[in-house]
Structure formats: C-alpha cells, structure tokens
Scaffold this motif. Sequence first.
Motif, PDB file in Angstrom:
ATOM      1  N   ILE A 187     -71.370  14.384  52.579  1.00  0.00           N
ATOM      2  CA  ILE A 187     -71.310  13.379  53.900  1.00  0.00           C
ATOM      3  C   ILE A 187     -72.688  12.896  54.081  1.00  0.00           C
ATOM      4  CG2 ILE A 187     -71.283  13.678  56.338  1.00  0.00           C
ATOM      5  CD1 ILE A 187     -68.963  15.620  55.918  1.00  0.00           C
ATOM      6  N   MET A 188     -73.027  11.471  54.216  1.00  0.00           N
ATOM      7  CA  MET A 188     -74.193  11.075  54.351  1.00  0.00           C
ATOM      8  C   MET A 188     -74.438  10.517  56.008  1.00  0.00           C
ATOM      9  SD  MET A 188     -75.069   8.384  51.218  1.00  0.00           S
ATOM     10  CE  MET A 188     -76.877   8.016  51.503  1.00  0.00           C
ATOM     11  N   ASN A 189     -75.503  10.755  56.272  1.00  0.00           N
ATOM     12  CA  ASN A 189     -75.808  10.043  57.670  1.00  0.00           C
ATOM     13  C   ASN A 189     -77.382   9.660  57.584  1.00  0.00           C
ATOM     14  OD1 ASN A 189     -75.310   8.989  60.281  1.00  0.00           O
ATOM     15  ND2 ASN A 189     -75.719  11.017  61.173  1.00  0.00           N
ATOM     16  N   HIS A 190     -77.660   8.463  58.183  1.00  0.00           N
ATOM     17  CA  HIS A 190     -79.061   7.767  58.098  1.00  0.00           C
ATOM     18  C   HIS A 190     -79.732   8.055  56.733  1.00  0.00           C
ATOM     19  CE1 HIS A 190     -78.856   7.130  62.349  1.00  0.00           C
ATOM     20  NE2 HIS A 190     -78.717   8.638  62.925  1.00  0.00           N
ATOM     21  N   GLY A 191     -78.857   7.983  55.669  1.00  0.00           N
ATOM     22  CA  GLY A 191     -79.542   7.724  54.401  1.00  0.00           C
ATOM     23  C   GLY A 191     -79.715   9.090  53.553  1.00  0.00           C
ATOM     24  N   ARG A 192     -79.161  10.197  54.533  1.00  0.00           N
ATOM     25  CA  ARG A 192     -79.562  11.308  53.677  1.00  0.00           C
ATOM     26  C   ARG A 192     -78.057  12.005  53.487  1.00  0.00           C
ATOM     27  NH1 ARG A 192     -84.213  14.100  54.379  1.00  0.00           N
ATOM     28  NH2 ARG A 192     -85.973  12.824  55.311  1.00  0.00           N
ATOM     29  N   ILE A 236     -65.559  22.940  55.109  1.00  0.00           N
ATOM     30  CA  ILE A 236     -65.036  23.412  56.276  1.00  0.00           C
ATOM     31  C   ILE A 236     -65.524  24.595  56.710  1.00  0.00           C
ATOM     32  CG2 ILE A 236     -62.718  24.032  57.304  1.00  0.00           C
ATOM     33  CD1 ILE A 236     -61.604  21.574  55.665  1.00  0.00           C
ATOM     34  N   ALA A 237     -65.467  25.593  55.619  1.00  0.00           N
ATOM     35  CA  ALA A 237     -65.822  27.042  55.864  1.00  0.00           C
ATOM     36  C   ALA A 237     -67.270  27.150  56.177  1.00  0.00           C
ATOM     37  CB  ALA A 237     -65.527  27.860  54.486  1.00  0.00           C
ATOM     38  N   ARG A 238     -68.233  26.212  55.749  1.00  0.00           N
ATOM     39  CA  ARG A 238     -69.637  26.373  56.170  1.00  0.00           C
ATOM     40  C   ARG A 238     -69.847  26.002  57.433  1.00  0.00           C
ATOM     41  NH1 ARG A 238     -72.441  22.770  52.030  1.00  0.00           N
ATOM     42  NH2 ARG A 238     -71.252  23.856  50.653  1.00  0.00           N
ATOM     43  N   HIS A 239     -69.250  24.807  57.784  1.00  0.00           N
ATOM     44  CA  HIS A 239     -69.427  24.321  59.316  1.00  0.00           C
ATOM     45  C   HIS A 239     -68.627  24.228  60.179  1.00  0.00           C
ATOM     46  CE1 HIS A 239     -73.001  22.319  57.446  1.00  0.00           C
ATOM     47  NE2 HIS A 239     -72.093  22.159  56.256  1.00  0.00           N
ATOM     48  N   GLY A 240     -67.284  24.744  59.955  1.00  0.00           N
ATOM     49  CA  GLY A 240     -66.288  24.918  60.995  1.00  0.00           C
ATOM     50  C   GLY A 240     -66.285  26.062  61.501  1.00  0.00           C
ATOM     51  N   SER A 241     -65.438  26.290  62.327  1.00  0.00           N
ATOM     52  CA  SER A 241     -65.250  27.611  63.119  1.00  0.00           C
ATOM     53  C   SER A 241     -63.972  28.316  62.889  1.00  0.00           C
ATOM     54  CB  SER A 241     -65.818  27.642  64.720  1.00  0.00           C
ATOM     55  OG  SER A 241     -65.196  26.332  65.073  1.00  0.00           O
ATOM     56  N   ALA A 280     -53.744  25.857  63.965  1.00  0.00           N
ATOM     57  CA  ALA A 280     -54.340  24.987  62.992  1.00  0.00           C
ATOM     58  C   ALA A 280     -55.636  25.255  62.327  1.00  0.00           C
ATOM     59  CB  ALA A 280     -54.000  23.483  63.230  1.00  0.00           C
ATOM     60  N   ARG A 281     -55.795  25.060  60.975  1.00  0.00           N
ATOM     61  CA  ARG A 281     -57.368  25.170  60.663  1.00  0.00           C
ATOM     62  C   ARG A 281     -57.915  24.038  60.946  1.00  0.00           C
ATOM     63  NH1 ARG A 281     -59.387  27.742  56.375  1.00  0.00           N
ATOM     64  NH2 ARG A 281     -60.780  26.145  55.689  1.00  0.00           N
ATOM     65  N   VAL A 323     -64.874  18.563  61.335  1.00  0.00           N
ATOM     66  CA  VAL A 323     -66.312  18.998  60.904  1.00  0.00           C
ATOM     67  C   VAL A 323     -67.160  18.012  60.885  1.00  0.00           C
ATOM     68  CG1 VAL A 323     -67.585  19.798  58.845  1.00  0.00           C
ATOM     69  CG2 VAL A 323     -65.309  21.134  59.571  1.00  0.00           C
ATOM     70  N   PHE A 324     -66.524  16.779  60.183  1.00  0.00           N
ATOM     71  CA  PHE A 324     -67.395  15.669  60.362  1.00  0.00           C
ATOM     72  C   PHE A 324     -67.720  15.046  61.679  1.00  0.00           C
ATOM     73  CE2 PHE A 324     -67.609  10.748  60.353  1.00  0.00           C
ATOM     74  CZ  PHE A 324     -68.255  10.599  59.308  1.00  0.00           C
ATOM     75  N   VAL A 325     -66.912  15.201  62.579  1.00  0.00           N
ATOM     76  CA  VAL A 325     -67.279  14.817  63.914  1.00  0.00           C
ATOM     77  C   VAL A 325     -68.143  15.553  64.503  1.00  0.00           C
ATOM     78  CG1 VAL A 325     -66.463  14.530  66.233  1.00  0.00           C
ATOM     79  CG2 VAL A 325     -64.839  13.625  64.414  1.00  0.00           C
ATOM     80  N   LYS A 326     -68.112  16.879  64.347  1.00  0.00           N
ATOM     81  CA  LYS A 326     -69.143  17.946  64.675  1.00  0.00           C
ATOM     82  C   LYS A 326     -70.409  17.794  64.028  1.00  0.00           C
ATOM     83  CE  LYS A 326     -67.546  22.276  64.846  1.00  0.00           C
ATOM     84  NZ  LYS A 326     -67.052  23.524  64.508  1.00  0.00           N
TER      85      LYS A 326
END
Lengths: 369, 322
Positions: free
Chosen positions: B201-206, B217-222, B286-287, B293-296
């Motif tokens: 996932i990229m944002n602002h060139g990174r 999902i496991a890393r950033h989701g709850s 639901a999982r 995760v992207f929105v988060k």
Amino acid sequence: MAVSLRRIRADLSVFGRGYLRSRVGLFFSLIFPIILILMFGAIFSGNNSGPIPVYVQNNDASSPVFQVSGGFISALNSTKAMQITLVSPGVNITKYAIDHSASAGIVIPQGFGADFIDGNPVNVTVYGNPTSSTTGIVEGVTSAVVNSFNLHRVNGTAVLGISQQSVVSKSYKYIDYLVPGLIGFSVLTSPMFALVNISSQYKRDKVFKQLSLTPLTKTEWLLSKITWYVALTVVSFVLMSTIGVALLGANISYSLGIIPFLFLGPFLFVSLGMLVGTVSKSVESAAVVGNLVTFPMMFLSGTFFPVATMPMYLQTVAHALPLFYVIDGLNNVMLYGNYGGALIDLGVLAVLSVVVFVLAVRFFKWRED
Amino acid sequence: MSAIEVASLRKSYGALNAVDSISFSVAKGDVFSLLGPNGAGKTTTIEILEGLRERDGGDVKVLGLDPWKNGYEVHRSIGVIPQGFKFVDYATPREAVKYYAALFGVKADADAILRRVILEDSANVYFSKLSGGQKQKVGLALALVNDPELVFLDEPTTGLDPQARRAVWEVIRNLKSEGRSVLLTTHYLEEAEELSDTVAIMNHGRIITAGTPAEIIARHGSGERIRVRGDQKLADYLRKAIPSVPVDYHADSGEVTISVGRKEDSLFALEAIERSDLPWNDLSIARESLEDVFVKLIGGEGHGQAAVGAKHEVARAATEGA
C-alpha cells in the motif's frame, strides 16, 4: 538500431487500412483537391477575357451628322473588347450603370458630330470605377479609338505600331498553373492536417507510449506515414493531372523530373506535421499551430495563383515558404521544361526535408523522462 | 532471481516527491498489487519499471535488467496495459494482435489469444465500436502477444461493469497459472485481496505496508468485527459490560459495531448483547477486510477511495446474488 522493413510494413498496413476506412482523410486528400481543380478551372478557364459590358449613351444620334457618332460606336464595337448596350438619351448614366451592375459607361455629348467636323474640341466621357481593372481597359480602348478618329481627321497615317509576342515560347493558360499548384496544395494539406492531428491525439491517448513498449522505433513509425502519403500523393497526381488535361484542357508535360517532387513533398510535410503535433501541449493547441503554419503556405506558395502575379513583398514571403519550392519545381518541370531551376528547388527541398525529419524524430517523445 | 527488484527508488517532479525511496520485490510467478489513493505514486512507479520514465535515484531490476538502459530487451519479455488503454479507431482486435505479432517478429495465433481474453466474438469489430471492457481486453490481448514472463496491468478494471471485471480477473488468474508474474495496480481492494499473493500500500510516494493480504490484515486490523442493529442504549450498555472492547455507535445506520481482538471477546460480547434485554437484530460477525485496513491506514485522505470500493461492494453483491 536498424530500421526494419517488416515493422514498417506492419505499421503501414494498420495505418493505411484505418485511413481508407475512416473516409474523412480520403475525402480531403483525393476528392477535395479534385473539387477545387474543377471549381477553379471552371471559374477561370474558357472566356476569361470575355468582352466587358459597357453602356453607351449617344446624345448626338438625332443630329444631321449622326454618322460620326454612329461610326464612333461601331469602332468601339469592332475592338471586341466591349459588349456595348445602347442607352436612350436623357437617362442618368451613372444611376443606370449601378442599377444594371455595370462598372463602365460612355457618354457621347450632343453636337459631337458637328464639333468633330468643324474641328472644335469635344470630349466623350467615360464613367467608371477607378478601382476596377475593367474600367482601365475601357478607358484605354476608348482613348485608342479617339486617337484613331483624331488621326483620321487630319488625314494622317499611323507610323508607330506594336506587334505582340509572348515572353515564353508558348503561352500558358490559368489551368496550366492550376494543375501543379493544386497538386502542391494536396501535397501540403493532406499530410500536414493528418499528422498534426494524429501526433497530438496519439500523445494524449498514450498510443505512442504503448508503441514505445514494442520494438517499433520512432523513425520506423514516421517512415511508414511518409510511405503512405507518398503513395497517396502519386494517386492524387495521376487523378488531378488527368482531370486537368482531359476535362480542362491543361497543357502540361509529363517527365521523370516530377517524381522527386512527389516524393520529397510528402516527406517534408509529414515530418513538419509530426513536429508541430509533437511539440504542442494539447490537441487543440496543435490544431492552432498547425493552421498558423499551413494557411499562409496554402495561399502564398502559388497554389491558386502563380507567385509571379503577386506583389513583390509577397513574392519575397513566398520564397520563405517550403511549399513554394514544391510548386515552383513542378512548374519548372511540367510547364517550362526548366530543369536547372527544378534542380535548385529540389536541392532546397532535400535540405529542408532532412532537417525537419531529424528535428521531428528528435522532439517526438516516445517515452517520458 | 525475482521478477522485479526495487531498492530505494526515487522520482520527483519539481518539489513533489512522487516516489520517495521505496523498496520491494516481486517473486517470479507471483501476482503483486500496488495499492493507494490517486497521486500516491503507483503509475510513476509502474512506468519506471516499464522503462517509460527515467528514475532520479535507486536501483531497479526488471527480469534482471535495468528497464531504462535496456528498454529494448526488457520490452521483449514484458506485457503492458497502460491506464485507459486506447488503440487506432479503425482497426479490429484481430488486426491489432497481428500488428503486434509483426512488430515483435513472433508467430502468434490471433484467434487463440483473443479466446484467452474472451474477445473472440468481437474479433472483427472496429476498436472505436467496442465497449470499455472490450477495449481493455484488446489491451490485455496485446500484452500477451509476445508471450511475456511479466505482465504490468495498470488499473485494468477501472470503469468496467462487474461482468467485464470478473472476466479480467479470470484472465489474470490464468496468467498466474501459466507461471507468469503480474504487477497490478487497482482502486478496488477486494480485487487485490482476491487476486494477489503480495500487496503493497502506497501513500505520498512511500510504501506504508506490504505483505500478503492476510498478513496486512493481521498486522493492522483489529481482528473480527461484530455488527448489530440497535440503539444508543445498547451501545452504552455494552461499553459498561465489556469495557476492554471498543464499541462504536453509528447513528446514521442505527448500527453498533464491536471490534473484537481476541476470540473469547466475541463470546463475551454476544453474551452481553443477550443479557442487555434491549431490542437488537441483524447480527453478523465478519473478519476485517483489506479495505477496512486500507481506510484505517490512509485515513480521511482515502475517503474517496473507500466510497468507490463501497459502491463496488454493492455491485458485487448484486452479481453474486444473480
């Protein structure tokens, strides 16, 4: 990288088919010049020096010596330069001429015959529009008739005369100039308009980017377009010269010297169109720049009228326009048989073509940086 | 050897750092998705990899070669569909494929290629007369003409209807099963989740996160999320009953959501709902999806993106129902 004929042929086949299917390009490169040649041929050929309509008012018709004014009118008539319509005395000649859309009128005053016989000075009056060239002709012809009457009056004989001789060994009709001129017109317009449009559109739609991912090179792409427009120009040449000769009675000679012009002309203008399209930011600005480059050339390079008939400063401008050398060259080969002149035109064209081609390939962006 | 190796890649346009020192690699035979909002630097990255743009810094190897210096060789082994693919108006898909075959100097069975992208019925229709989805498939067909090891697909399904999108997915799955590597960019997160082995996932060139969809999902989701229709009172009750679990009330949808990290929390939550004696219905568990995760991760900036995804969710549900 070596130029590949296989790739040029593949590109030519897709481009050519698209060209024939869209029909728009075909209309403008083949049909439109034919319409022009028929139109201009019809306007200017045939009786292009027909007699000028002139209204003559004889205010001396009822005098006892009416033969003098009658003789004067029949002398005017016999010049064949005018088509005379008599107007009854008392009518306002200027108003009459305007009402009948005529540009010239001649009024013979009352007492014209008597004064002529008695030796009293008397004037016929020529009405006309000073800006119209036909008025000048009417004045000239009338004053010639007046002079011959004066000479006759003193029983003189004309000593000084002129005999007419054309500058070139044969004389040319307008249609003779029109055929090479309009061939030049189509050599210019069909590749220029098409390439300006295609190159700016392909850039916008990223078709070039797409092609840059294949082994096709810029040079090959451009050579394929040049090949197509050379072929189109040859077809256009055959059509136009045939119509010019068969239908409009043009007197042109065919020779091998024509071929290099039919090749270099499209070569130059395909490259120029590409250059204009590729340096422009958008499709719209490309069209504007394309028109700015094309239109002066379209009218000032001897397409519709021979350059020699233009004012001196415009002739200078014409020499700066690339199309001039195509049309001048075609005139040299097809009309005058002046191959030395044609060779100079060819040299100028060859240098221009190479320079513009190299610039087009150089500035034409296949990919970005 | 990886299909793509990128190390500290940089590219700026004036003051804008379009690509700001990113590194990633794509294993041979993998489908790799580059995600991010508009302007994140995805297309710049992909065009550098295709050899269409010069980089400012960093190292790039595509099939072992530098795509800017060895563009000619690289192009022989890759297939590309640029964003919003267009072709000559008055050429048919069959002619387009034959044209490309001649340019590459390869023998290609035009009909077989068109069958693979499910375009055989429109093989002789002018490009200008094709629908958006069919045009995109012509692009896919052309990308396959030179039998590429690696295929770049820049937003291949943007603007397509659900059927056309599914057809493109099918083609991408086939590419993978034939052992080709694929680099995909897309706006549709469930598309990436569905097709990719690896996602960045990229944002602002990174690159802000990378891994398999499940890892991200496991890393950033709850974890899991319970949704239940109910009112503010229910939310208040639950906050007291299970204080360790975040509870949100959405007044606009009349929904309470409970984000449960640990498995046993789900059971506590369900029990608490039952014990509340307040009205509730439409309960679902639901999982969290990649989209959640992207929105988060992207936050408010990615709002437009989430809306596109949500709209598509509806369309997808409709096709699945049919």
